[in-house]
Design a protein around this motif. Structure first.
Motif, PDB file in Angstrom:
ATOM      1  N   TRP A 102       9.158  15.134 -14.574  1.00  0.00           N
ATOM      2  CA  TRP A 102       8.312  14.642 -13.479  1.00  0.00           C
ATOM      3  C   TRP A 102       7.606  15.810 -12.830  1.00  0.00           C
ATOM      4  O   TRP A 102       8.188  16.886 -12.656  1.00  0.00           O
ATOM      5  N   SER A 156       4.620  16.141  -9.511  1.00  0.00           N
ATOM      6  CA  SER A 156       3.722  15.437  -8.602  1.00  0.00           C
ATOM      7  C   SER A 156       3.502  16.259  -7.350  1.00  0.00           C
ATOM      8  O   SER A 156       4.242  17.206  -7.069  1.00  0.00           O
ATOM      9  N   ASP A 195       3.652  -2.553  -6.872  1.00  0.00           N
ATOM     10  CA  ASP A 195       3.039  -1.832  -7.982  1.00  0.00           C
ATOM     11  C   ASP A 195       4.120  -1.195  -8.843  1.00  0.00           C
ATOM     12  O   ASP A 195       5.047  -1.863  -9.282  1.00  0.00           O
ATOM     13  N   SER A 196       4.040   0.106  -9.092  1.00  0.00           N
ATOM     14  CA  SER A 196       4.967   0.771 -10.013  1.00  0.00           C
ATOM     15  C   SER A 196       6.056   1.538  -9.271  1.00  0.00           C
ATOM     16  O   SER A 196       6.586   2.522  -9.779  1.00  0.00           O
ATOM     17  N   THR A 197       6.419   1.112  -8.071  1.00  0.00           N
ATOM     18  CA  THR A 197       7.435   1.803  -7.283  1.00  0.00           C
ATOM     19  C   THR A 197       8.825   1.571  -7.858  1.00  0.00           C
ATOM     20  O   THR A 197       9.219   0.435  -8.122  1.00  0.00           O
ATOM     21  N   ARG A 210      10.047   5.220  -4.730  1.00  0.00           N
ATOM     22  CA  ARG A 210       9.175   6.288  -5.227  1.00  0.00           C
ATOM     23  C   ARG A 210       8.016   5.641  -5.979  1.00  0.00           C
ATOM     24  O   ARG A 210       8.245   4.841  -6.899  1.00  0.00           O
ATOM     25  N   HIS A 211       6.810   5.984  -5.627  1.00  0.00           N
ATOM     26  CA  HIS A 211       5.646   5.432  -6.303  1.00  0.00           C
ATOM     27  C   HIS A 211       5.500   6.055  -7.687  1.00  0.00           C
ATOM     28  O   HIS A 211       5.231   7.254  -7.816  1.00  0.00           O
ATOM     29  N   GLY A 212       5.725   5.267  -8.728  1.00  0.00           N
ATOM     30  CA  GLY A 212       5.528   5.748 -10.088  1.00  0.00           C
ATOM     31  C   GLY A 212       6.663   6.555 -10.676  1.00  0.00           C
ATOM     32  O   GLY A 212       6.600   6.957 -11.830  1.00  0.00           O
ATOM     33  N   GLY A 213       7.711   6.826  -9.935  1.00  0.00           N
ATOM     34  CA  GLY A 213       8.844   7.591 -10.460  1.00  0.00           C
ATOM     35  C   GLY A 213       9.012   8.928  -9.755  1.00  0.00           C
ATOM     36  O   GLY A 213       8.304   9.212  -8.790  1.00  0.00           O
ATOM     37  N   GLU A 257      12.544   7.927 -12.155  1.00  0.00           N
ATOM     38  CA  GLU A 257      13.643   6.987 -11.985  1.00  0.00           C
ATOM     39  C   GLU A 257      14.780   7.657 -11.216  1.00  0.00           C
ATOM     40  O   GLU A 257      14.984   8.867 -11.301  1.00  0.00           O
TER      41      GLU A 257
END
Length: 223
Positions: free
Chosen positions: A75, A77, A164-166, A187-190, A192
């Motif tokens: 990850w 970001s 969404d993808s949270t 967490r938005h999008g990862g 995991e």
């Protein structure tokens, strides 16, 4: 510009130093490194908080890591929670300062401590789930929230389509003054949530519940 990099690497002497050297060579200024999880296969998951100059793209971090044997980038970001990683003990100290607001303060410190985008504590009222406390960026409730009030223990949750993808994790708790509640983090999008992170969240919720003192009805939150 701050970034959070999560990597898996072999837990042997010199591996972390090699990673730091590679990231430094890519232009990164490392602010902090925290071990998130040690695995039985001899690998370790680390979170690295670092600064990149504006002209350096985060792809350079991935390239630097891929040049090292046994290093896997999980990850990367932007990191907007501040310039340092909050440790669990610091979080505990924060919500024990004011027992009447322990759950509120827990929700306040969770995003920085666990690198989540938001956190909220839910309780049940006559209409179902209600938000007892929430971080500033927490979303509004979704229908699935009613089911989360009956969770038997700490766990990851199925993504809510409305969010969404949270990716989500939760830990229930109960206090004598407030009754049952559940803390949800997202967490938005990862990435995991690791089993060790979910376990830490559960321990922290239990600690906050143990120190929470009753407070008057007019002082309670909810929205």
């Amino acid at each position: 510009m701050a970034f959070l990099l999560r990597v898996a690497l072999t837990d042997v002497p010199g591996s972390l130093g090699a990673l730091a050297t590679a990231l430094g060579g890519a232009g990164a200024d490392i602010e902090a490194i925290e071990i998130v999880e040690r695995r039985a296969d001899g690998r370790v998951i680390d979170d690295v908080l670092l600064e990149l100059p504006p002209q350096v793209m985060p792809d350079a971090l991935v390239t630097a890591c891929h040049g090292l044997e046994g290093v896997e980038v999980q990850w990367v970001s932007r990191y907007t929670a501040g310039a340092n990683l909050s440790m669990d003990l610091e979080a505990v100290e924060r919500f024990t300062e004011d027992p009447a607001r322990a759950i509120d303060l827990l929700v306040e410190v969770v995003p920085a401590t666990f690198r989540t985008d938001w956190a909220m504590a839910l309780q049940r009222d006559e209409n179902g789930a209600m938000i007892y406390a929430a971080s500033p960026t927490a979303p509004h409730l979704v229908p699935a929230a009613d089911q989360w009030l009956d969770l038997p223990g700490r766990q990851t949750l199925q993504p809510a389509p409305e969010w969404d993808s949270t990716v989500l994790a939760a830990a229930p708790g109960s206090t004598r003054g407030l009754g049952p509640f559940v803390v949800i983090v997202g967490r938005h999008g990862g990435p995991e949530f690791l089993a060790s992170e979910v376990a830490r969240l559960g321990h922290m919720v239990s600690l906050a519940a143990s120190v929470q003192a009753p407070r008057s009805a007019e002082g309670a939150g909810g929205r």
